[in-house]
Enzyme design. Structure first.
Site, mmCIF file in Angstrom:
data_model
loop_
_atom_site.group_PDB
_atom_site.id
_atom_site.type_symbol
_atom_site.label_atom_id
_atom_site.label_comp_id
_atom_site.label_asym_id
_atom_site.label_seq_id
_atom_site.Cartn_x
_atom_site.Cartn_y
_atom_site.Cartn_z
ATOM 1 N N GLU A 33 10.650 16.279 14.046
ATOM 2 C CA GLU A 33 11.244 16.229 12.630
ATOM 3 C C GLU A 33 10.348 17.450 12.034
ATOM 4 O O GLU A 33 8.940 17.053 11.395
ATOM 5 C CB GLU A 33 9.584 15.137 12.318
ATOM 6 C CG GLU A 33 11.106 14.252 11.507
ATOM 7 C CD GLU A 33 11.621 12.953 10.864
ATOM 8 O OE1 GLU A 33 9.720 12.465 10.770
ATOM 9 O OE2 GLU A 33 11.451 11.895 10.123
ATOM 10 N N LYS A 88 0.714 -1.665 0.102
ATOM 11 C CA LYS A 88 -0.339 0.034 0.048
ATOM 12 C C LYS A 88 0.798 1.389 -0.254
ATOM 13 O O LYS A 88 1.559 1.552 1.128
ATOM 14 C CB LYS A 88 -0.586 0.016 1.294
ATOM 15 C CG LYS A 88 -2.037 1.092 1.138
ATOM 16 C CD LYS A 88 -1.715 2.282 0.962
ATOM 17 C CE LYS A 88 -1.807 2.671 2.102
ATOM 18 N NZ LYS A 88 -1.007 4.866 1.659
ATOM 19 N N GLY A 109 7.192 5.324 7.703
ATOM 20 C CA GLY A 109 6.895 6.091 7.754
ATOM 21 C C GLY A 109 6.554 7.078 9.142
ATOM 22 O O GLY A 109 8.362 6.576 10.028
ATOM 23 N N SER A 110 6.019 8.040 9.101
ATOM 24 C CA SER A 110 6.194 8.548 10.370
ATOM 25 C C SER A 110 6.117 7.675 11.521
ATOM 26 O O SER A 110 5.212 6.953 12.249
ATOM 27 C CB SER A 110 5.159 9.259 10.740
ATOM 28 O OG SER A 110 4.030 9.228 10.930
ATOM 29 N N THR A 111 6.616 8.484 12.790
ATOM 30 C CA THR A 111 6.799 7.589 14.442
ATOM 31 C C THR A 111 4.923 7.318 14.181
ATOM 32 O O THR A 111 4.393 6.461 15.488
ATOM 33 C CB THR A 111 7.272 7.972 15.506
ATOM 34 O OG1 THR A 111 8.971 8.283 15.312
ATOM 35 C CG2 THR A 111 7.179 7.329 16.841
ATOM 36 N N CYS A 150 14.073 10.004 6.879
ATOM 37 C CA CYS A 150 14.153 10.573 8.022
ATOM 38 C C CYS A 150 15.765 10.689 8.273
ATOM 39 O O CYS A 150 15.627 10.881 10.038
ATOM 40 C CB CYS A 150 13.664 8.417 7.697
ATOM 41 S SG CYS A 150 14.729 7.800 6.764
ATOM 42 N N GLU A 179 10.153 1.752 10.163
ATOM 43 C CA GLU A 179 11.276 2.638 9.654
ATOM 44 C C GLU A 179 10.489 3.892 10.259
ATOM 45 O O GLU A 179 10.404 4.148 9.196
ATOM 46 C CB GLU A 179 12.005 1.921 8.654
ATOM 47 C CG GLU A 179 12.363 0.766 8.086
ATOM 48 C CD GLU A 179 13.600 0.318 9.587
ATOM 49 O OE1 GLU A 179 14.513 1.953 9.327
ATOM 50 O OE2 GLU A 179 14.237 0.133 9.069
ATOM 51 N N GLY A 190 3.608 4.444 12.854
ATOM 52 C CA GLY A 190 4.119 3.792 13.136
ATOM 53 C C GLY A 190 3.278 3.017 14.717
ATOM 54 O O GLY A 190 2.605 1.697 14.661
HETATM 55 P P1 NAD Z 1 3.088 8.854 7.182
HETATM 56 O O1 NAD Z 1 3.208 7.892 8.407
HETATM 57 O O2 NAD Z 1 2.226 9.717 7.513
HETATM 58 O O3 NAD Z 1 2.945 7.196 6.155
HETATM 59 C C1 NAD Z 1 3.354 6.670 5.780
HETATM 60 C C2 NAD Z 1 2.334 5.202 5.145
HETATM 61 O O4 NAD Z 1 1.062 5.268 6.349
HETATM 62 C C3 NAD Z 1 1.758 6.371 3.789
HETATM 63 O O5 NAD Z 1 1.225 5.202 2.797
HETATM 64 C C4 NAD Z 1 0.242 5.989 4.711
HETATM 65 O O6 NAD Z 1 -0.874 6.353 3.467
HETATM 66 C C5 NAD Z 1 0.171 5.290 6.035
HETATM 67 N N1 NAD Z 1 -0.543 5.447 6.460
HETATM 68 C C6 NAD Z 1 -1.217 7.099 7.535
HETATM 69 N N2 NAD Z 1 -1.820 6.488 8.616
HETATM 70 C C7 NAD Z 1 -2.479 5.136 8.225
HETATM 71 C C8 NAD Z 1 -2.671 4.159 9.104
HETATM 72 N N3 NAD Z 1 -3.001 4.407 10.790
HETATM 73 N N4 NAD Z 1 -2.577 2.675 8.972
HETATM 74 C C9 NAD Z 1 -1.885 2.837 8.427
HETATM 75 N N5 NAD Z 1 -1.083 3.024 7.504
HETATM 76 C C10 NAD Z 1 -1.209 4.351 7.180
HETATM 77 O O7 NAD Z 1 4.388 9.073 6.909
HETATM 78 P P2 NAD Z 1 5.514 9.987 5.123
HETATM 79 O O8 NAD Z 1 4.635 11.333 5.641
HETATM 80 O O9 NAD Z 1 4.770 9.058 4.471
HETATM 81 O O10 NAD Z 1 6.641 9.997 5.285
HETATM 82 C C11 NAD Z 1 7.372 10.392 6.141
HETATM 83 C C12 NAD Z 1 7.661 10.058 7.460
HETATM 84 O O11 NAD Z 1 8.519 8.451 6.627
HETATM 85 C C13 NAD Z 1 8.905 10.651 8.110
HETATM 86 O O12 NAD Z 1 8.270 11.039 9.436
HETATM 87 C C14 NAD Z 1 10.206 10.172 7.794
HETATM 88 O O13 NAD Z 1 11.000 9.969 8.986
HETATM 89 C C15 NAD Z 1 9.678 8.437 7.831
HETATM 90 N N6 NAD Z 1 10.454 7.453 6.901
HETATM 91 C C16 NAD Z 1 11.535 7.047 7.521
HETATM 92 C C17 NAD Z 1 12.394 6.146 6.925
HETATM 93 C C18 NAD Z 1 13.200 4.986 7.346
HETATM 94 O O14 NAD Z 1 13.786 4.410 6.788
HETATM 95 N N7 NAD Z 1 13.544 5.292 8.968
HETATM 96 C C19 NAD Z 1 12.537 6.309 5.559
HETATM 97 C C20 NAD Z 1 11.720 7.102 5.879
HETATM 98 C C21 NAD Z 1 10.247 7.544 5.868
#
Ligand code: NAD
Length: 495
Positions: free
Chosen positions: A398, A192, A245-247, A301, A267, A250
């Site tokens: 962040e 997804k 994605g975001s903490t 990230c 991650e 996560g």
């Molecule tokens: P996000 O957490 O908003 O979204 C990430 C994914 O999760 C998207 O596909 C989104 O649609 C989905 N999502 C959103 N809400 C959800 C829920 N309640 N349940 C399940 N899935 C859901 O993050 P973003 O804005 O897409 O990306 C930026 C973030 O990702 C930053 O915090 C960045 O630090 C982090 N990131 C981490 C790494 C790493 O390797 N540690 C790499 C890239 C990005």
């Protein structure tokens, strides 16, 4: 840059069970080109029912169709074929990706080369997943009599159906990080991608299809809705979630996965510190710090968003960093001469602008930047905030943009204390000409990756992941493979 009209929009469907198909809803959503702030691609908008179909296909491919039992060399052949397709078509997809997320064409081209190499690495791993033999004569009674010739051996088996949820920054690279080890291990997958910049994941999916992966092994369901990701994370027929994605998201994924005790790797975000000691080579340190915070417009990230500078060189370093930031060529990400592109989407653009206001309220001076860019679209100036303390919001949260918060310190102990005074623990940099100090500090920084006199080097060959609220588990390398395997102990008395 050319503006596309609605009828020009590129069209993308869902990919489920080896077929491109329409979503149950019949609806689509528009992906924007952030350099102009206008839609350019029309994406099928998946819903929970589409996730259910994709998970059912992945379940069948895993449980009934024999994907995990395919001999490793056959899985390797498919991975190699896909690697070749990525090399051949990567440059063309890199342009689409740069259009979709605003990242520099130069970086995207490099990423597709890395995806090619990563897939070859995992192709080579398929026939090296072996177990251990444990000679274990069992004690039969308290006198210590043993059952001789009894041993156990371990089998490392694929974890099952994986839900892969990915972000919008480097989306193709992020799915490749998950796909490679998952396929090498014999897992199946439902991806997804983010609602922002999903195009390169769908192009990657097209190559997976062309490479000949069997139906159901890999499925992609884009969606504009967050509850669709949540549905995948909670799905009882999914064995593992691999999330980037975001903490905050996560944490919600960890909660959603508890129902069937899914394996989870996360991650997540960071607020990493680049530590510049007074004995550093200033020119090298400026280059490293710039790569840490301005590459990918700060939307990584691992961004070195806190820059800790030792007192004797503080003013000189801030001046050099600010001058370098002001001199960056900001503009069209498709122009190979551009050094920094736009912010990737409107919500993140607005978030970055809001931190410019927060910095003003906190009384921070912008030594460079600190405002939207005259270019329009979602461009901002590369920004250097000086005189920041580690308690300020610009040092704790962040921002996910090209914003360096520069903090003063005195001595090694204080540098380590400030670097570790954060909820996050993803990465860090140490800049010094003292070899012992570099290694001492690298050991003390509580983060999954530390670079010495450089920043932002990442490959599939080294593990990557976070301490503390930056994540669970590791991606890439042997540790990354473990995340897609279960270990079984088999006991054998040979009496
Ligand atoms: P996000 O957490 O908003 O979204 C990430 C994914 O999760 C998207 O596909 C989104 O649609 C989905 N999502 C959103 N809400 C959800 C829920 N309640 N349940 C399940 N899935 C859901 O993050 P973003 O804005 O897409 O990306 C930026 C973030 O990702 C930053 O915090 C960045 O630090 C982090 N990131 C981490 C790494 C790493 O390797 N540690 C790499 C890239 C990005």
């Amino acid at each position: 840059m050319t503006v596309q009209t609605a009828c020009d929009l590129a069209q993308y469907k869902l990919y489920i069970d080896g077929q491109w198909c329409d979503p149950d809803s019949g609806e689509t959503f528009v992906s924007e080109n952030p350099a102009i702030g206008a839609g350019w691609a029309d994406i099928a908008d998946g819903r929970a029912g589409d996730i259910d179909r994709a998970v059912a296909a992945a379940r069948r491919a895993f449980d009934k169709d024999g994907w995990p039992d395919l001999i490793p060399q056959e899985r390797a052949k498919l991975l190699r074929r896909l690697a070749d397709l990525c090399l051949e078509r990567g440059p063309e997809i890199a342009k689409l990706e740069a259009t979709d997320n605003g990242k520099l064409i130069t970086e995207m081209m490099l990423q597709w080369r890395l995806i090619h190499e990563l897939l070859l690495y995992w192709a080579g791993m398929t026939d090296k997943i072996d177990g251990r033999m444990i000679p274990s004569p069992l004690p039969l009674d308290v006198r210590g009599t043993h059952l001789p010739n009894c041993f156990a051996y371990t089998r490392r088996e694929p974890v099952g159906v994986v839900g892969a949820i990915t972000p919008w920054n480097s989306p193709a690279m992020q799915i490749a990080y998950k796909f490679g080890p998952a396929m090498a291990a014999g897992c199946t997958m439902v991806c997804k991608p983010s609602e922002h910049a999903p195009v390169s994941t769908l192009e990657f999916t097209r190559l997976v299809d062309e490479a000949g992966f069997p139906p159901g092994v890999f499925n992609t369901v884009p969606s504009s809705r967050k509850d669709v990701g949540a549905h995948l994370a909670a799905h009882r027929d999914v064995d593992k979630v691999s999330f980037t994605g975001s903490t905050a998201v996560g944490q919600s994924i960890v909660r959603a996965s508890a129902d069937n005790m899914k394996r989870v790797t996360c991650e997540l975000g960071g607020k990493s510190a680049s530590i510049v000691f007074a004995d550093a080579d200033i020119e090298k340190a400026v280059t490293g710090v710039m790569a840490g915070i301005f590459a990918a417009t700060g939307q990584t990230c691992m961004a070195g968003s806190r820059v800790l500078v030792e007192d004797p060189i503080y003013d000189r370093f801030v001046a050099a960093l600010a001058e370098a930031a002001r001199g960056m060529k900001v503009g069209d990400p498709l122009d190979p001469g551009t050094q920094m592109g736009p912010i990737a989407n409107r919500p993140n653009y607005e978030k970055v602008l809001s931190y410019f206001e927060i910095a003003k309220q906190e009384g921070v001076q912008a030594a460079a930047g600190g405002s939207a860019h005259e270019l329009g679209g979602y461009f901002v100036h590369p920004t250097v905030f000086a005189g920041v303390t580690n308690q300020m919001r610009v040092a704790r949260e962040e921002i996910f943009g090209p914003v360096a918060s520069v903090i003063r310190f005195n001595g090694e102990e204080e540098a380590i204390a400030i670097a570790n005074d954060t909820d996050y623990g993803l990465a860090g940099g140490v800049f010094t000409e003292s070899i012992p100090k570099a290694h001492r500090v690298a050991a003390k920084v509580r983060a999954g990756t530390v670079w010495i006199n450089t920043y932002r080097l990442v490959t599939h060959m080294a593990p990557f992941g976070g301490y503390k609220m930056s994540g669970w588990g590791r991606e890439n390398s042997l540790e990354g493979l473990d995340a897609f395997l279960e270990t079984k102990a088999v006991w054998v008395p040979v009496e």
